[in-house]
Each structure stands twice: as structure tokens, then as C-alpha cells.
Motif scaffolding. Structure first.
Motif, PDB file in Angstrom:
ATOM      1  N   PHE A  29       0.828  -1.398   0.463  1.00  0.00           N
ATOM      2  CA  PHE A  29      -0.017   0.285  -0.225  1.00  0.00           C
ATOM      3  C   PHE A  29       0.747   1.289  -0.257  1.00  0.00           C
ATOM      4  N   SER A  30       0.238   1.971  -0.330  1.00  0.00           N
ATOM      5  CA  SER A  30       0.923   4.093  -0.128  1.00  0.00           C
ATOM      6  C   SER A  30       0.040   4.469   0.501  1.00  0.00           C
ATOM      7  N   ILE A  31       0.706   6.200   1.510  1.00  0.00           N
ATOM      8  CA  ILE A  31      -0.207   6.504   1.505  1.00  0.00           C
ATOM      9  C   ILE A  31      -0.615   7.806   0.737  1.00  0.00           C
ATOM     10  N   ASN A  32      -1.950   8.426   0.376  1.00  0.00           N
ATOM     11  CA  ASN A  32      -2.444   9.380  -0.370  1.00  0.00           C
ATOM     12  C   ASN A  32      -2.153  10.223   0.969  1.00  0.00           C
ATOM     13  N   ALA A  33      -2.634  10.321   2.081  1.00  0.00           N
ATOM     14  CA  ALA A  33      -3.010  11.176   3.329  1.00  0.00           C
ATOM     15  C   ALA A  33      -3.483  10.454   3.751  1.00  0.00           C
ATOM     16  N   MET A  34      -3.039  11.244   5.917  1.00  0.00           N
ATOM     17  CA  MET A  34      -3.280  10.946   6.716  1.00  0.00           C
ATOM     18  C   MET A  34      -3.654  12.503   7.663  1.00  0.00           C
ATOM     19  N   GLY A  35      -4.426  12.216   8.702  1.00  0.00           N
ATOM     20  CA  GLY A  35      -4.887  13.391   9.176  1.00  0.00           C
ATOM     21  C   GLY A  35      -5.682  12.931  10.835  1.00  0.00           C
ATOM     22  N   ALA A  49      -7.178  17.941  11.124  1.00  0.00           N
ATOM     23  CA  ALA A  49      -6.307  18.327  10.329  1.00  0.00           C
ATOM     24  C   ALA A  49      -6.152  17.113   9.563  1.00  0.00           C
ATOM     25  N   MET A  50      -5.925  17.400   8.271  1.00  0.00           N
ATOM     26  CA  MET A  50      -5.226  16.629   7.231  1.00  0.00           C
ATOM     27  C   MET A  50      -3.454  16.654   6.457  1.00  0.00           C
ATOM     28  N   ILE A  51      -3.014  16.195   6.186  1.00  0.00           N
ATOM     29  CA  ILE A  51      -2.036  15.891   5.907  1.00  0.00           C
ATOM     30  C   ILE A  51      -1.285  15.773   4.329  1.00  0.00           C
ATOM     31  N   ILE A  52      -1.199  15.735   3.045  1.00  0.00           N
ATOM     32  CA  ILE A  52      -1.248  14.602   1.779  1.00  0.00           C
ATOM     33  C   ILE A  52       0.365  14.584   2.380  1.00  0.00           C
ATOM     34  N   PHE A  53       0.278  13.360   1.553  1.00  0.00           N
ATOM     35  CA  PHE A  53       2.237  12.607   2.248  1.00  0.00           C
ATOM     36  C   PHE A  53       2.952  12.556   0.745  1.00  0.00           C
ATOM     37  N   SER A  54       2.629  13.027  -0.331  1.00  0.00           N
ATOM     38  CA  SER A  54       3.423  13.611  -1.043  1.00  0.00           C
ATOM     39  C   SER A  54       3.047  15.156  -1.450  1.00  0.00           C
ATOM     40  N   GLY A  55       4.253  16.380  -1.047  1.00  0.00           N
ATOM     41  CA  GLY A  55       3.571  17.783  -1.073  1.00  0.00           C
ATOM     42  C   GLY A  55       3.603  18.009   0.489  1.00  0.00           C
ATOM     43  N   ASP A  56       3.314  19.129   0.673  1.00  0.00           N
ATOM     44  CA  ASP A  56       3.408  19.792   1.859  1.00  0.00           C
ATOM     45  C   ASP A  56       1.915  20.063   2.110  1.00  0.00           C
ATOM     46  N   SER A  57       0.796  19.997   1.602  1.00  0.00           N
ATOM     47  CA  SER A  57      -0.323  20.491   1.577  1.00  0.00           C
ATOM     48  C   SER A  57      -1.061  20.022   3.048  1.00  0.00           C
ATOM     49  N   THR A  58      -1.521  20.904   3.587  1.00  0.00           N
ATOM     50  CA  THR A  58      -1.914  20.611   4.767  1.00  0.00           C
ATOM     51  C   THR A  58      -3.507  21.684   4.917  1.00  0.00           C
ATOM     52  N   ASN A  59      -3.937  20.847   5.537  1.00  0.00           N
ATOM     53  CA  ASN A  59      -5.317  21.531   5.831  1.00  0.00           C
ATOM     54  C   ASN A  59      -6.149  21.162   7.433  1.00  0.00           C
ATOM     55  N   ILE A  70       0.310  19.321  12.555  1.00  0.00           N
ATOM     56  CA  ILE A  70       0.526  18.118  12.091  1.00  0.00           C
ATOM     57  C   ILE A  70       1.827  18.310  10.811  1.00  0.00           C
ATOM     58  N   SER A  71       2.337  16.787  11.248  1.00  0.00           N
ATOM     59  CA  SER A  71       3.518  16.624  10.235  1.00  0.00           C
ATOM     60  C   SER A  71       3.291  14.785  10.335  1.00  0.00           C
ATOM     61  N   ARG A  72       4.532  14.747   9.449  1.00  0.00           N
ATOM     62  CA  ARG A  72       4.453  13.496   7.944  1.00  0.00           C
ATOM     63  C   ARG A  72       5.836  12.622   8.453  1.00  0.00           C
ATOM     64  N   ASP A  73       6.033  11.567   8.650  1.00  0.00           N
ATOM     65  CA  ASP A  73       7.010  10.973   7.901  1.00  0.00           C
ATOM     66  C   ASP A  73       6.988   9.691   7.451  1.00  0.00           C
ATOM     67  N   ASN A  74       6.867  10.029   5.618  1.00  0.00           N
ATOM     68  CA  ASN A  74       6.901   8.788   4.980  1.00  0.00           C
ATOM     69  C   ASN A  74       7.216   8.240   4.595  1.00  0.00           C
ATOM     70  N   ALA A  75       8.631   7.765   5.169  1.00  0.00           N
ATOM     71  CA  ALA A  75       9.712   6.564   5.880  1.00  0.00           C
ATOM     72  C   ALA A  75       8.075   5.668   6.628  1.00  0.00           C
ATOM     73  N   LYS A  76       7.916   6.175   7.586  1.00  0.00           N
ATOM     74  CA  LYS A  76       8.290   5.318   8.118  1.00  0.00           C
ATOM     75  C   LYS A  76       5.683   5.221   8.702  1.00  0.00           C
ATOM     76  N   ASN A  77       5.687   5.278   7.060  1.00  0.00           N
ATOM     77  CA  ASN A  77       3.625   6.145   6.894  1.00  0.00           C
ATOM     78  C   ASN A  77       3.165   5.872   8.411  1.00  0.00           C
ATOM     79  N   THR A  78       3.819   7.874   8.897  1.00  0.00           N
ATOM     80  CA  THR A  78       3.636   8.061  10.483  1.00  0.00           C
ATOM     81  C   THR A  78       2.496   9.215  10.431  1.00  0.00           C
ATOM     82  N   VAL A  79       1.970   9.954  10.942  1.00  0.00           N
ATOM     83  CA  VAL A  79       1.313  11.199  10.912  1.00  0.00           C
ATOM     84  C   VAL A  79       1.131  11.538  12.501  1.00  0.00           C
TER      85      VAL A  79
END
Length: 121
Positions: A29-35, A49-59, A70-79
Motif C-alpha cells: 500500500f501507499s499513503i495518499n493522506a493521513m490526519g 487536520a489532514m496532511i498530503i503525503f506527497s507535498g506539504d499541503s495541510t488542512n 500536523i506532520s508526517r514521516d513518509n518513510a515510517k507511514n506515520t502522522v
């Protein structure tokens, strides 16, 4: 199958801080967004809050802007959700949400089990 596991939460006095984390696990799987969403007693579940995993878009919900980050770690699939200047009205069960693309096809929403955040006045 994808699972979301939350950590953090608890009881804090008004003005205090808490940090929530959510990790996605599984395979193919891959993550599009998490929040994060939250639901207070007697109220509907609402976006925090939500964050897109490709880019820095947040809501962010207007009620948390300037206080939550909100912050993300793509390598760990963590928000992560850093919550500062907490108010009693932030009291709710907080749910992690993942918008997940499966390798076999399709994009699906997954939810964590929820973690309680209680802010005392």
C-alpha cells in the motif's frame, strides 16, 4: 489489510500540550493522506487536520489553527499531531484516518481505534 495504530492522548490541564501519533502498517500500500478527526459526546465526528503525503499541503479546522500542528514521516507511514494551548472544548475521542492506495487497486479510507483526549479547566 492496512491497520492504523494510534498513540498519545490522555488527560491534561487547559493550556497544556499533548502529542498524538498514528502509524500505518500492512503490505502493498501507499499513503495518499493521513490526519485526525475527533468526536465529542453528542456531536458529529469532525475534521481536525489532514496532511498530503506527497507535498506539504495541510488542512486544519478553524478551531485549531495556530494551536495544532500536523506532520508526517513518509518513510515510517506515520502522522503526528502536536496539540498546544489545549482548551476544554478540545476534549474528544481523536481518530486517525488514512487515505490509502492499495497496490491491487483502489483508494480506501482506514480508521484507527480512537484515543481519548481530555482537557480539564
Amino acid at each position: 489489510q492496512v491497520q492504523l495504530v494510534e498513540s498519545g492522548g490522555g488527560l491534561v490541564q487547559a493550556g497544556g500540550s499533548l502529542r498524538l501519533s498514528c502509524a500505518a502498517s500492512g503490505s502493498d500500500f501507499s499513503i495518499n493522506a493521513m490526519g485526525w478527526y475527533r468526536q465529542a459526546p453528542g456531536k458529529q465526528r469532525e475534521l481536525v487536520a489532514m496532511i498530503i503525503f506527497s507535498g506539504d499541503s495541510t488542512n486544519y479546522a478553524d478551531s485549531v489553527k495556530g494551536r495544532f500542528t500536523i506532520s508526517r514521516d513518509n518513510a515510517k507511514n506515520t502522522v503526528n499531531l502536536q496539540m498546544n494551548s489545549l482548551k476544554p472544548e478540545d476534549t474528544a475521542v481523536y481518530y486517525c484516518k488514512g487515505v490509502v492506495r492499495l497496490q491491487r487497486g483502489g483508494v480506501y479510507n482506514y480508521w484507527g481505534q480512537g484515543t481519548q483526549v481530555t482537557v480539564s479547566s
